[in-house]
Design a protein around this motif. Structure first.
Motif, PDB file in Angstrom:
ATOM      1  N   VAL A 165       0.842  -1.200   0.000  1.00  0.00           N
ATOM      2  CA  VAL A 165       0.000   0.000   0.000  1.00  0.00           C
ATOM      3  C   VAL A 165       0.879   1.253   0.000  1.00  0.00           C
ATOM      4  CG1 VAL A 165      -1.758   1.294   1.267  1.00  0.00           C
ATOM      5  CG2 VAL A 165      -1.929  -1.194   1.091  1.00  0.00           C
ATOM      6  N   ILE A 166       1.967   1.229   0.737  1.00  0.00           N
ATOM      7  CA  ILE A 166       2.896   2.373   0.759  1.00  0.00           C
ATOM      8  C   ILE A 166       3.469   2.612  -0.638  1.00  0.00           C
ATOM      9  CG2 ILE A 166       5.145   3.165   1.629  1.00  0.00           C
ATOM     10  CD1 ILE A 166       4.353   1.764   4.315  1.00  0.00           C
ATOM     11  N   ILE A 167       3.921   1.540  -1.291  1.00  0.00           N
ATOM     12  CA  ILE A 167       4.455   1.658  -2.659  1.00  0.00           C
ATOM     13  C   ILE A 167       3.360   2.145  -3.604  1.00  0.00           C
ATOM     14  CG2 ILE A 167       5.331   0.341  -4.639  1.00  0.00           C
ATOM     15  CD1 ILE A 167       7.505   0.705  -2.680  1.00  0.00           C
ATOM     16  N   MET A 168       2.149   1.594  -3.446  1.00  0.00           N
ATOM     17  CA  MET A 168       1.029   1.998  -4.297  1.00  0.00           C
ATOM     18  C   MET A 168       0.797   3.504  -4.200  1.00  0.00           C
ATOM     19  SD  MET A 168      -2.907   0.869  -3.883  1.00  0.00           S
ATOM     20  CE  MET A 168      -4.181   1.482  -4.947  1.00  0.00           C
ATOM     21  N   ARG A 169       0.820   4.043  -2.999  1.00  0.00           N
ATOM     22  CA  ARG A 169       0.606   5.482  -2.808  1.00  0.00           C
ATOM     23  C   ARG A 169       1.709   6.297  -3.477  1.00  0.00           C
ATOM     24  NH1 ARG A 169      -1.388   5.046   3.424  1.00  0.00           N
ATOM     25  NH2 ARG A 169      -3.539   4.399   2.941  1.00  0.00           N
ATOM     26  N   LYS A 170       2.944   5.832  -3.372  1.00  0.00           N
ATOM     27  CA  LYS A 170       4.060   6.534  -4.025  1.00  0.00           C
ATOM     28  C   LYS A 170       3.896   6.508  -5.542  1.00  0.00           C
ATOM     29  CE  LYS A 170       7.441   5.800  -0.378  1.00  0.00           C
ATOM     30  NZ  LYS A 170       8.715   5.170   0.001  1.00  0.00           N
ATOM     31  N   ILE A 171       3.489   5.370  -6.063  1.00  0.00           N
ATOM     32  CA  ILE A 171       3.287   5.258  -7.508  1.00  0.00           C
ATOM     33  C   ILE A 171       2.106   6.126  -7.937  1.00  0.00           C
ATOM     34  CG2 ILE A 171       2.682   3.675  -9.388  1.00  0.00           C
ATOM     35  CD1 ILE A 171       4.312   1.514  -7.818  1.00  0.00           C
ATOM     36  N   ALA A 172       1.055   6.192  -7.117  1.00  0.00           N
ATOM     37  CA  ALA A 172      -0.097   7.043  -7.431  1.00  0.00           C
ATOM     38  C   ALA A 172       0.318   8.510  -7.526  1.00  0.00           C
ATOM     39  CB  ALA A 172      -1.201   6.848  -6.401  1.00  0.00           C
ATOM     40  N   VAL A 173       1.214   8.941  -6.657  1.00  0.00           N
ATOM     41  CA  VAL A 173       1.738  10.309  -6.739  1.00  0.00           C
ATOM     42  C   VAL A 173       2.525  10.469  -8.046  1.00  0.00           C
ATOM     43  CG1 VAL A 173       3.351  11.974  -5.726  1.00  0.00           C
ATOM     44  CG2 VAL A 173       1.751  10.734  -4.256  1.00  0.00           C
ATOM     45  N   LYS A 196      -6.778   8.916   0.041  1.00  0.00           N
ATOM     46  CA  LYS A 196      -8.203   8.683  -0.195  1.00  0.00           C
ATOM     47  C   LYS A 196      -8.424   7.938  -1.515  1.00  0.00           C
ATOM     48  CE  LYS A 196     -12.549  11.278  -0.144  1.00  0.00           C
ATOM     49  NZ  LYS A 196     -13.139  12.615  -0.060  1.00  0.00           N
ATOM     50  N   VAL A 197      -7.701   8.340  -2.564  1.00  0.00           N
ATOM     51  CA  VAL A 197      -7.812   7.684  -3.873  1.00  0.00           C
ATOM     52  C   VAL A 197      -7.385   6.226  -3.777  1.00  0.00           C
ATOM     53  CG1 VAL A 197      -6.831   7.625  -6.215  1.00  0.00           C
ATOM     54  CG2 VAL A 197      -7.608   9.797  -5.242  1.00  0.00           C
ATOM     55  N   CYS A 198      -6.260   5.961  -3.127  1.00  0.00           N
ATOM     56  CA  CYS A 198      -5.763   4.588  -3.009  1.00  0.00           C
ATOM     57  C   CYS A 198      -6.676   3.731  -2.135  1.00  0.00           C
ATOM     58  CB  CYS A 198      -4.331   4.583  -2.479  1.00  0.00           C
ATOM     59  SG  CYS A 198      -3.149   5.198  -3.696  1.00  0.00           S
ATOM     60  N   ASP A 199      -7.191   4.298  -1.063  1.00  0.00           N
ATOM     61  CA  ASP A 199      -8.129   3.550  -0.215  1.00  0.00           C
ATOM     62  C   ASP A 199      -9.380   3.173  -0.999  1.00  0.00           C
ATOM     63  OD1 ASP A 199      -6.354   3.749   1.867  1.00  0.00           O
ATOM     64  OD2 ASP A 199      -7.489   5.274   2.977  1.00  0.00           O
ATOM     65  N   GLU A 200      -9.877   4.115  -1.804  1.00  0.00           N
ATOM     66  CA  GLU A 200     -11.052   3.832  -2.637  1.00  0.00           C
ATOM     67  C   GLU A 200     -10.724   2.774  -3.690  1.00  0.00           C
ATOM     68  OE1 GLU A 200     -15.043   4.173  -4.029  1.00  0.00           O
ATOM     69  OE2 GLU A 200     -14.057   4.643  -2.140  1.00  0.00           O
ATOM     70  N   ALA A 201      -9.534   2.851  -4.276  1.00  0.00           N
ATOM     71  CA  ALA A 201      -9.119   1.870  -5.278  1.00  0.00           C
ATOM     72  C   ALA A 201      -9.095   0.464  -4.670  1.00  0.00           C
ATOM     73  CB  ALA A 201      -7.741   2.235  -5.829  1.00  0.00           C
ATOM     74  N   ILE A 202      -8.569   0.355  -3.470  1.00  0.00           N
ATOM     75  CA  ILE A 202      -8.523  -0.939  -2.784  1.00  0.00           C
ATOM     76  C   ILE A 202      -9.938  -1.435  -2.509  1.00  0.00           C
ATOM     77  CG2 ILE A 202      -7.898  -2.045  -0.589  1.00  0.00           C
ATOM     78  CD1 ILE A 202      -5.328  -0.221  -0.677  1.00  0.00           C
ATOM     79  N   HIS A 203     -10.789  -0.565  -2.026  1.00  0.00           N
ATOM     80  CA  HIS A 203     -12.186  -0.928  -1.754  1.00  0.00           C
ATOM     81  C   HIS A 203     -12.879  -1.414  -3.036  1.00  0.00           C
ATOM     82  CE1 HIS A 203     -16.272  -0.661  -0.188  1.00  0.00           C
ATOM     83  NE2 HIS A 203     -16.573   0.088  -1.231  1.00  0.00           N
ATOM     84  N   LEU A 204     -12.654  -0.721  -4.134  1.00  0.00           N
ATOM     85  CA  LEU A 204     -13.292  -1.081  -5.403  1.00  0.00           C
ATOM     86  C   LEU A 204     -12.837  -2.447  -5.909  1.00  0.00           C
ATOM     87  CD1 LEU A 204     -13.038   2.440  -7.031  1.00  0.00           C
ATOM     88  CD2 LEU A 204     -15.183   1.253  -6.461  1.00  0.00           C
ATOM     89  N   ILE A 205     -11.552  -2.731  -5.781  1.00  0.00           N
ATOM     90  CA  ILE A 205     -11.043  -4.035  -6.232  1.00  0.00           C
ATOM     91  C   ILE A 205     -11.526  -5.137  -5.296  1.00  0.00           C
ATOM     92  CG2 ILE A 205      -8.960  -5.416  -6.611  1.00  0.00           C
ATOM     93  CD1 ILE A 205      -9.621  -3.318  -8.843  1.00  0.00           C
TER      94      ILE A 205
END
Length: 144
Positions: A97-105, A116-125
Motif C-alpha cells: 500500500v505504501i508503494i502503491m501510494r508513491k506510484i499514485a503520486v 483517499k484515492v488509493c483507499d477507494e481503489a482498494i475498496h473497489l477491487i
C-alpha cells in the motif's frame, strides 16, 4: 525518424515504466505468487513488453521510471492494474500500500488526496469492480 516513431517509443517507455511499477508491487514480499505471475504475464502481453524487457524489469524494476500518461483515464487504468496486483496473491501487505501510494503520486494523483484515492481503489477491487466502474468511482473521489 518520423513523428509516429517518436510517439511509439515514448508510449512504449510509459508501458515499460508501468510494468516496472506493477513488478515492484509484486516483489515487495520477495516472492512472486502464482496469481501475481499470471497477472504479470498478462500485463506484459497487454503492454507489449518483450521477453528481454520482461527479464530485465523483473530483475531490477527500480531502474525504470514511472512515465505517467497524459490522459487522466489512462492514469486511472494504471492505478486499476496496480491495485489488482496488490490483491493477486490474495493478501494485502502494508508495504504494498505504501508503494502503491508513491506510484499514485508519480501517476500525478494529488498528494493531498492520494491516500483517499488509493483507499477507494482498494475498496473497489475488493468488491470486484471492473475498470469502467473503477474509473467512475475514482473520478468522484479525486474530483479533478
Amino acid at each position: 525518424m518520423s513523428i509516429s516513431d517518436l510517439y511509439a517509443s515514448g508510449k512504449h517507455k510509459q508501458e515499460i515504466g508501468h510494468f516496472a511499477s506493477v513488478v515492484k508491487i509484486a516483489k515487495i514480499d520477495n516472492v512472486i505468487s502464482e496469481g501475481e505471475q499470471k497477472l504479470l504475464d498478462r500485463a506484459a502481453v497487454k503492454l507489449n513488453i518483450s521477453t528481454e524487457e520482461y527479464t530485465e524489469i523483473l530483475k531490477s524494476p527500480e531502474k525504470f521510471p514511472v512515465n505517467p500518461p497524459v490522459s487522466y483515464d489512462e492514469r486511472i487504468e494504471r492505478l486499476y492494474r496496480l491495485t489488482k496486483m496488490i490483491f493477486a496473491d490474495e493478501s494485502v501487505d502494508r508495504d504494498e500500500v505504501i508503494i502503491m501510494r508513491k506510484i499514485a503520486v508519480a501517476l500525478q494523483f494529488p498528494t493531498d488526496n492520494v491516500e483517499k484515492v488509493c483507499d477507494e481503489a482498494i475498496h473497489l477491487i475488493l468488491n470486484n469492480n471492473e475498470l469502467d466502474a473503477f474509473t467512475e468511482a475514482i473520478k468522484k473521489v479525486n474530483l479533478i
